[in-house]
Write an enzyme that holds these catalytic residues in place. Sequence first.
Site, mmCIF file in Angstrom:
data_model
loop_
_atom_site.group_PDB
_atom_site.id
_atom_site.type_symbol
_atom_site.label_atom_id
_atom_site.label_comp_id
_atom_site.label_asym_id
_atom_site.label_seq_id
_atom_site.Cartn_x
_atom_site.Cartn_y
_atom_site.Cartn_z
ATOM 1 N N THR A 21 -1.266 43.912 15.796
ATOM 2 C CA THR A 21 -0.708 42.934 16.721
ATOM 3 C C THR A 21 -0.617 41.574 16.035
ATOM 4 O OG1 THR A 21 -2.911 42.370 17.595
ATOM 5 C CG2 THR A 21 -1.670 44.128 18.724
ATOM 6 N N TYR A 177 -9.612 28.697 23.092
ATOM 7 C CA TYR A 177 -9.432 29.611 21.965
ATOM 8 C C TYR A 177 -10.776 30.178 21.519
ATOM 9 C CZ TYR A 177 -8.325 31.162 17.199
ATOM 10 O OH TYR A 177 -8.187 31.894 16.047
#
Length: 266
Positions: A21, A177
Amino acid sequence: MTTSEQPSPTSGPVRPIALITGVGRSIGIGAGIARRLAASGWDVAFTYWTPYDRRMDWGAEPGAAETIAKELAEAGARTAAIEADLSGPDAPTRIFDEAEQRLGGPVTALVLSHAESVDSGLLDTTVEAFDRHFAVNSRASWLLIREYGLRFRSAPGTATGRIVALTSDHTVGNLPYGASKGALDRITLAAAHELAHLGVTANVVNPGPVDTGWMNDELRETLVRGTPLGRLGTPQDTAHLVDFLCSPEGQWVNGQLLKSNGGAAS
């Protein structure tokens, strides 16, 4: 979901399939991993999401998926480039369906190199940004690992399945994040135990400071000074470790969070 594919020779030994990915830019870590695995004998399906790159400072790279797929095909790999928004909970099932259909077999290695990464801290992170980071970095990773676990089969007594997730220890000024990557760590390490009966190993890799076009000169110089080897990491550095973890020789490394950062000071 749109796709791009480059054909490769159909003769020769059967190659295992890796799904990677976050392969949206030719200079990115995901692309480096894809090239390394293709050279090591893997067929490669990879995902990308152009709207994410478009809204980031570096911008979208026109034709990147096609260029990367062509490079992988030249290395002998069959390829499937799959554009997918990982913030949607139904994306992982569609990705696996398409990878298996187009490459003609099950996924053996799952490499999670995608990320939502927008700088913000404790006081200025919005609820929308927080939720989007967790949807992409944590929830999508869990769903991809779950889909992999539901589909993967290996011969009894063998450890052929591989999961490798890329993480980060950055939190200050980068709260959503860092927090969502922390959740990713726990999800992946749980897979090392919960999927062990399937013959799957799972590890997390922290590649440290790798400049793929997002650093400014000041940050780059600071990070170089804090690294004993006197340089930044490269996508190839990360790719070599992932390649080893996905190889038969790497099967005894399991349930680990590995720092591949040149000894960079945290």
